[in-house]
Design an enzyme around this catalytic site. Structure first.
Site, PDB file in Angstrom:
ATOM      1  N   CYS A 188       6.624 -23.267   3.307  1.00  0.00           N
ATOM      2  CA  CYS A 188       7.216 -23.982   2.087  1.00  0.00           C
ATOM      3  C   CYS A 188       6.801 -24.280   1.008  1.00  0.00           C
ATOM      4  O   CYS A 188       5.797 -25.205   0.770  1.00  0.00           O
ATOM      5  CB  CYS A 188       7.964 -25.535   2.816  1.00  0.00           C
ATOM      6  N   HIS A 190      -5.191 -12.644  -0.386  1.00  0.00           N
ATOM      7  CA  HIS A 190      -4.077 -12.844  -0.566  1.00  0.00           C
ATOM      8  C   HIS A 190      -3.473 -13.482   0.981  1.00  0.00           C
ATOM      9  O   HIS A 190      -2.352 -12.806   0.446  1.00  0.00           O
ATOM     10  CB  HIS A 190      -3.906 -11.324  -0.799  1.00  0.00           C
ATOM     11  N   GLN A 213      -8.625  -8.162   0.950  1.00  0.00           N
ATOM     12  CA  GLN A 213      -7.561  -8.127   0.360  1.00  0.00           C
ATOM     13  C   GLN A 213      -5.565  -7.977   0.817  1.00  0.00           C
ATOM     14  O   GLN A 213      -4.627  -8.493   0.301  1.00  0.00           O
ATOM     15  CB  GLN A 213      -6.677  -7.503  -0.907  1.00  0.00           C
ATOM     16  N   CYS A 255      12.457 -29.352   5.344  1.00  0.00           N
ATOM     17  CA  CYS A 255      12.776 -30.457   3.918  1.00  0.00           C
ATOM     18  C   CYS A 255      14.420 -29.358   3.139  1.00  0.00           C
ATOM     19  O   CYS A 255      14.724 -29.937   1.968  1.00  0.00           O
ATOM     20  CB  CYS A 255      12.025 -30.450   2.892  1.00  0.00           C
ATOM     21  N   ARG A 313      -0.769   1.408  -4.705  1.00  0.00           N
ATOM     22  CA  ARG A 313      -1.757   2.418  -6.214  1.00  0.00           C
ATOM     23  C   ARG A 313      -2.179   3.567  -5.580  1.00  0.00           C
ATOM     24  O   ARG A 313      -2.068   4.602  -6.694  1.00  0.00           O
ATOM     25  CB  ARG A 313      -2.450   1.976  -7.195  1.00  0.00           C
ATOM     26  N   ALA A 358      -5.773  -2.124   0.527  1.00  0.00           N
ATOM     27  CA  ALA A 358      -4.504  -1.344   1.469  1.00  0.00           C
ATOM     28  C   ALA A 358      -4.898  -0.317   2.161  1.00  0.00           C
ATOM     29  O   ALA A 358      -4.272   0.407   2.898  1.00  0.00           O
ATOM     30  CB  ALA A 358      -3.677  -0.960   0.212  1.00  0.00           C
TER      31      ALA A 358
HETATM   32  N1  APR Z   1      -8.300   6.189   3.774  1.00  0.00           N
HETATM   33  C1  APR Z   1      -8.884   5.808   2.479  1.00  0.00           C
HETATM   34  N2  APR Z   1      -8.685   5.544   1.151  1.00  0.00           N
HETATM   35  C2  APR Z   1      -7.013   6.390   0.911  1.00  0.00           C
HETATM   36  C3  APR Z   1      -6.949   5.427   2.453  1.00  0.00           C
HETATM   37  C4  APR Z   1      -7.026   5.817   3.502  1.00  0.00           C
HETATM   38  N3  APR Z   1      -6.061   6.639   4.797  1.00  0.00           N
HETATM   39  N4  APR Z   1      -4.547   5.575   2.119  1.00  0.00           N
HETATM   40  C5  APR Z   1      -5.033   5.593   1.199  1.00  0.00           C
HETATM   41  N5  APR Z   1      -6.471   4.986   0.256  1.00  0.00           N
HETATM   42  C6  APR Z   1      -6.889   5.092  -0.815  1.00  0.00           C
HETATM   43  C7  APR Z   1      -5.671   5.127  -2.213  1.00  0.00           C
HETATM   44  O1  APR Z   1      -5.708   6.620  -3.016  1.00  0.00           O
HETATM   45  C8  APR Z   1      -6.399   3.977  -3.542  1.00  0.00           C
HETATM   46  O2  APR Z   1      -6.989   4.478  -3.736  1.00  0.00           O
HETATM   47  O3  APR Z   1      -6.354   3.499  -1.312  1.00  0.00           O
HETATM   48  C9  APR Z   1      -6.613   3.107  -2.256  1.00  0.00           C
HETATM   49  C10 APR Z   1      -5.550   1.953  -2.516  1.00  0.00           C
HETATM   50  O4  APR Z   1      -6.076   1.396  -3.560  1.00  0.00           O
HETATM   51  P1  APR Z   1      -4.618   0.039  -3.376  1.00  0.00           P
HETATM   52  O5  APR Z   1      -3.407   0.642  -3.075  1.00  0.00           O
HETATM   53  O6  APR Z   1      -4.677  -0.134  -5.440  1.00  0.00           O
HETATM   54  O7  APR Z   1      -4.807  -1.294  -2.542  1.00  0.00           O
HETATM   55  P2  APR Z   1      -5.928  -2.127  -2.560  1.00  0.00           P
HETATM   56  O8  APR Z   1      -7.072  -2.009  -3.890  1.00  0.00           O
HETATM   57  O9  APR Z   1      -5.675  -3.105  -1.937  1.00  0.00           O
HETATM   58  O10 APR Z   1      -4.985  -3.284  -4.186  1.00  0.00           O
HETATM   59  C11 APR Z   1      -5.762  -4.719  -4.393  1.00  0.00           C
HETATM   60  O11 APR Z   1      -3.456  -5.344  -5.148  1.00  0.00           O
HETATM   61  O12 APR Z   1      -0.998  -4.943  -5.837  1.00  0.00           O
HETATM   62  C12 APR Z   1      -1.984  -6.605  -5.590  1.00  0.00           C
HETATM   63  O13 APR Z   1      -2.065  -7.509  -3.855  1.00  0.00           O
HETATM   64  C13 APR Z   1      -2.222  -6.516  -4.224  1.00  0.00           C
HETATM   65  O14 APR Z   1      -3.994  -6.150  -2.392  1.00  0.00           O
HETATM   66  C14 APR Z   1      -3.008  -6.194  -3.276  1.00  0.00           C
HETATM   67  C15 APR Z   1      -4.257  -5.793  -4.316  1.00  0.00           C
END
Ligand code: APR
Length: 265
Positions: A139, A131, A111, A167, A46, A34
């Site tokens: 559906c 994901h 992800q 459905c 997170r 993310a």
């Molecule tokens: N550049 C670099 N890192 C970043 C930036 C950025 N601009 N913005 C945020 N981050 C970092 C955050 O500090 C964090 O450590 O990216 C990381 C994102 O981690 P998560 O929020 O845990 O996301 P992710 O690892 O993709 O989560 C995995 O968990 O909730 C489920 O299905 C959901 O696919 C997701 C999975």
């Protein structure tokens, strides 16, 4: 591996170290989370302002979604307000297209559900979505698929828990919810890519959600080099050869530019 940790001020050294490490790697697997999309306006989960700092993930499990109409109503409302369908790729997504075009990237295993790698220009065959993808809904009864935009139009028109028009079954975003099974084909393909890779770059992930996080681990087990680009700590920092702490939108273009310079014409 002993990670070489660079503080945000040492970004340039981190990029230089990663570029040296990857100079002769030809099958680079990119693993994204993310964090690569926050600069496109999509919150992570997170990080300091992540979704899970405001909402309890236990409220949005697959079983809760199926059993509880209120969960579905909140989920569609959050989806509508998130703006995820309108988000645009940022410099990090576009730099990965360059990495593909210069022939150094095996694929992207993501992800993320935002579809921004494809929107930036990567061919769909090069992107493995572990994901799912928020641009589609499905559906749960007849498996009919429908564009999420159409479902959100129905929500905006007052249907707060739209059902399947074929459905009458429950519609859900075509994404993997907690407790839901992973897509078999995508997961299998991601693990095969992990074995093929000679290097993995993880971008914007805390690397703590499984089985997704097994992808970089499998690659390392077969000798791949491992670079982490992330703003904060991750669960796999100890396994990294190089850690670069910094915004993906700045670090990734710099890293790809350095790799482009080391790519034979
Ligand atoms: N550049 C670099 N890192 C970043 C930036 C950025 N601009 N913005 C945020 N981050 C970092 C955050 O500090 C964090 O450590 O990216 C990381 C994102 O981690 P998560 O929020 O845990 O996301 P992710 O690892 O993709 O989560 C995995 O968990 O909730 C489920 O299905 C959901 O696919 C997701 C999975």
């Amino acid at each position: 591996m002993d990670g070489i940790s660079f503080d945000p001020g040492g970004r340039e050294e981190g990029v230089a170290a990663a570029a040296r490490l990857l100079a002769h790697k030809e099958r680079i697997l990119v693993f994204t989370g993310a964090g690569i999309s926050t600069e496109s306006g999509i919150p992570d989960f997170r990080g300091p302002d992540g979704v899970w700092t405001r909402v309890d993930p236990a409220e949005f499990t697959y079983s809760r979604f199926l059993a509880n109409p209120d969960t579905r109503r909140r989920s569609w409302q959050m989806r509508k307000e998130s703006g995820i369908l309108e988000a645009e790729p940022n410099r990090a997504h576009r730099a990965l297209v360059t990495l593909w075009e210069i022939g150094r990237m095996l694929a992207v295993v993501t992800q993320n559900i935002d579809g921004l790698h494809q929107k930036a220009g990567l061919p769909a065959r090069v992107v493995v979505e572990l994901h799912g993808n928020a641009h589609q809904a499905v559906c749960v009864a007849c498996r009919a698929k429908v564009p999420t935009g159409e479902v959100l139009d129905r929500v905006a028109a007052g249907e707060d828990d739209p059902d399947c028009t074929a459905c009458g079954g429950i519609l859900k975003p075509d994404v993997v919810l907690f407790e839901e099974a992973m897509p078999i084909l995508e997961t299998d393909r991601a693990m095969h890519l992990a074995y093929e890779a000679d290097a993995v770059i993880s971008i914007g992930s805390t690397l703590g959600v499984f089985p997704a996080a097994f992808v970089p681990i499998r690659a390392i087990e077969t000798g791949a080099s491992f670079v982490i680009v992330n703003m904060g700590p991750t669960e796999l920092d100890d396994l990294a050869d190089v850690l670069i702490a910094g915004p993906a939108g700045e670090v990734v273009p710099d890293l790809v530019a350095a790799l482009t310079r080391s790519t034979p014409r």
